[in-house]
Motif scaffolding. Structure first.
Motif, mmCIF file in Angstrom:
data_model
loop_
_atom_site.group_PDB
_atom_site.id
_atom_site.type_symbol
_atom_site.label_atom_id
_atom_site.label_comp_id
_atom_site.label_asym_id
_atom_site.label_seq_id
_atom_site.Cartn_x
_atom_site.Cartn_y
_atom_site.Cartn_z
ATOM 1 N N LEU A 29 -50.784 13.855 -28.088
ATOM 2 C CA LEU A 29 -50.158 13.410 -29.327
ATOM 3 C C LEU A 29 -48.703 12.993 -29.145
ATOM 4 N N LEU A 30 -48.052 13.442 -28.068
ATOM 5 C CA LEU A 30 -46.650 13.082 -27.828
ATOM 6 C C LEU A 30 -46.506 12.133 -26.637
ATOM 7 N N CYS A 31 -47.581 11.467 -26.274
ATOM 8 C CA CYS A 31 -47.520 10.561 -25.130
ATOM 9 C C CYS A 31 -46.741 9.296 -25.501
ATOM 10 N N VAL A 37 -39.260 12.213 -32.850
ATOM 11 C CA VAL A 37 -40.377 12.963 -33.412
ATOM 12 C C VAL A 37 -39.899 13.544 -34.736
ATOM 13 N N LEU A 38 -40.628 13.260 -35.822
ATOM 14 C CA LEU A 38 -40.280 13.774 -37.145
ATOM 15 C C LEU A 38 -41.241 14.906 -37.490
ATOM 16 N N SER A 53 -42.843 22.003 -27.744
ATOM 17 C CA SER A 53 -43.300 20.890 -26.904
ATOM 18 C C SER A 53 -42.221 19.815 -26.792
ATOM 19 N N CYS A 54 -41.526 19.541 -27.895
ATOM 20 C CA CYS A 54 -40.444 18.547 -27.867
ATOM 21 C C CYS A 54 -39.300 19.018 -26.973
ATOM 22 N N CYS A 55 -38.952 20.298 -27.056
ATOM 23 C CA CYS A 55 -37.897 20.850 -26.196
ATOM 24 C C CYS A 55 -38.305 20.750 -24.727
ATOM 25 N N GLU A 56 -39.565 21.074 -24.444
ATOM 26 C CA GLU A 56 -40.053 21.039 -23.066
ATOM 27 C C GLU A 56 -40.039 19.613 -22.516
ATOM 28 N N LYS A 57 -40.412 18.642 -23.361
ATOM 29 C CA LYS A 57 -40.473 17.240 -22.926
ATOM 30 C C LYS A 57 -39.146 16.503 -23.124
ATOM 31 N N ALA A 100 -39.446 32.209 -26.772
ATOM 32 C CA ALA A 100 -40.217 31.357 -25.857
ATOM 33 C C ALA A 100 -39.328 30.698 -24.806
ATOM 34 N N LYS A 101 -38.087 31.184 -24.677
ATOM 35 C CA LYS A 101 -37.139 30.714 -23.660
ATOM 36 C C LYS A 101 -36.662 29.277 -23.907
ATOM 37 N N TYR A 102 -36.651 28.889 -25.197
ATOM 38 C CA TYR A 102 -36.109 27.572 -25.550
ATOM 39 C C TYR A 102 -34.817 27.723 -26.346
ATOM 40 N N GLY A 103 -34.190 28.894 -26.234
ATOM 41 C CA GLY A 103 -32.971 29.158 -26.992
ATOM 42 C C GLY A 103 -31.874 28.154 -26.736
ATOM 43 N N ALA A 104 -31.725 27.707 -25.464
ATOM 44 C CA ALA A 104 -30.667 26.759 -25.121
ATOM 45 C C ALA A 104 -30.914 25.391 -25.728
ATOM 46 N N SER A 105 -32.160 25.100 -26.119
ATOM 47 C CA SER A 105 -32.502 23.787 -26.672
ATOM 48 C C SER A 105 -32.362 23.725 -28.185
#
Length: 314
Positions: A29-31, A37-38, A53-57, A100-105
């Motif tokens: 879905l995010l390809c 991304v809204l 997923s947005c933070c990871e990508k 989930a370890k995305y605090g910095a994002s």
């Protein structure tokens, strides 16, 4: 919806998907490396999956927070998720992303929210007979069952604010949003008086005409998001000051920072000794120091009320 959009914007290419977002289908879905991304999802778990997923990508994302139990459209703000206040949904999302370890994002995720305190809580779930189960009332399996009252205009206003932000950013015409509630008159007066007193002690009465005014105080606090520029700690009325950044430049809206009292005193002392601020002097990284300098330049360029020299009125 796609047909309606194509009626007035036939040049659009719309890829319609009847699907619910999930972490398992994120790649599909995010390809295509989207520009934006809204996030307009209402379910907390699904929302967190999308933002994770947005933070990871490393995709640019803007997320709509809770419009339920809110009614004041003048309190709608655009801010980093880390700066959102008076929103239980944002607090929950921040905690989950940090877990989930995305605090910095979190600071890279923008959010639309309303700083008004919620008027109501989740409505109680009333079961008509003993055979009914709460799970039978969810819109989807594992979705929230209890609902919160929503004033119909508020989600639409959230959407308009989100669309405006995305359109301006993609067009290369970004604006500086009011990400936090403004100061009260009393707080603004006290902050201005402390700044004025310190500046007068340093430069004398002849410097008074060049000092910033009350409206500048409110604008600066909003632009620095009620956080210390150096330590990034949140606003505390008695512990945050406005201070001149560089002694070799005039006192202007693009040369002052919002800092804790101890850093304000340090900056004043450095100005007296004609020492320029450095990352080492404040114990911060070079990247952090460059961010402060970049923010000052941004504020200076966007100054909504440039000072007009008195000579123009002679």
């Amino acid at each position: 919806l796609a047909r309606h959009l194509l009626e007035f914007a036939p040049w659009c290419q719309i890829d319609v998907r009847v699907a619910m977002f999930s972490a398992d289908h994120a790649d599909e879905l995010l390809c295509g490396n989207p520009d934006y991304v809204l996030d307009c999802i209402d379910d907390i778990k699904t929302k967190i999956d999308l933002l994770s997923s947005c933070c990871e990508k490393k995709l640019r994302v803007i997320s709509s927070m809770g419009a339920g139990a809110k009614a004041d459209p003048t309190r709608i703000h655009i801010a980093n998720l880390d700066d959102v206040v008076e929103d239980p949904l944002a607090s929950r999302i921040r905690w989950q992303l940090g877990k989930a370890k995305y605090g910095a994002s979190i600071r890279k995720v923008e959010a639309i929210y309303c700083s008004e305190k919620p008027h109501m809580k989740l409505l109680p779930l009333e079961l008509s007979n003993e055979n009914e189960k709460p799970s039978d009332f969810g819109a989807m399996p594992d979705f929230r069952v209890r609902v919160i009252p929503v004033l119909g205009m508020m989600p639409a206003l959230f959407g308009m604010a989100m669309a405006s932000r995305v359109a301006c950013n993609l067009a290369g015409k970004p604006f500086l949003p009011s990400g936090i509630p403004p100061l009260t008159v009393g707080v603004c007066n006290r902050l201005h008086q402390r700044f004025r007193t310190r500046a007068m002690n340093m430069y004398g009465a002849s410097h008074e005409q060049d000092l910033l005014d009350l409206e500048d105080m409110d604008f600066l606090v909003i632009q620095w998001k009620k956080r210390c520029a150096i330590s990034h700690e949140r606003w505390k009325r008695s512990g945050i000051e406005i201070a001149q950044w560089r002694f070799d430049k005039p006192v202007d809206i693009g040369n002052v920072v919002l800092v804790k009292k101890k850093y304000a005193q340090q900056l004043d002392e450095m100005a007296k000794n004609e020492v320029l601020p450095t990352a080492e002097a404040f114990g911060i990284t070079e990247e952090h120091f460059r961010c402060i300098e970049s923010k000052l330049k941004q504020i200076s360029r966007w100054n909504p009320r440039p000072k007009t020299p008195a000579a123009l009125f002679d």
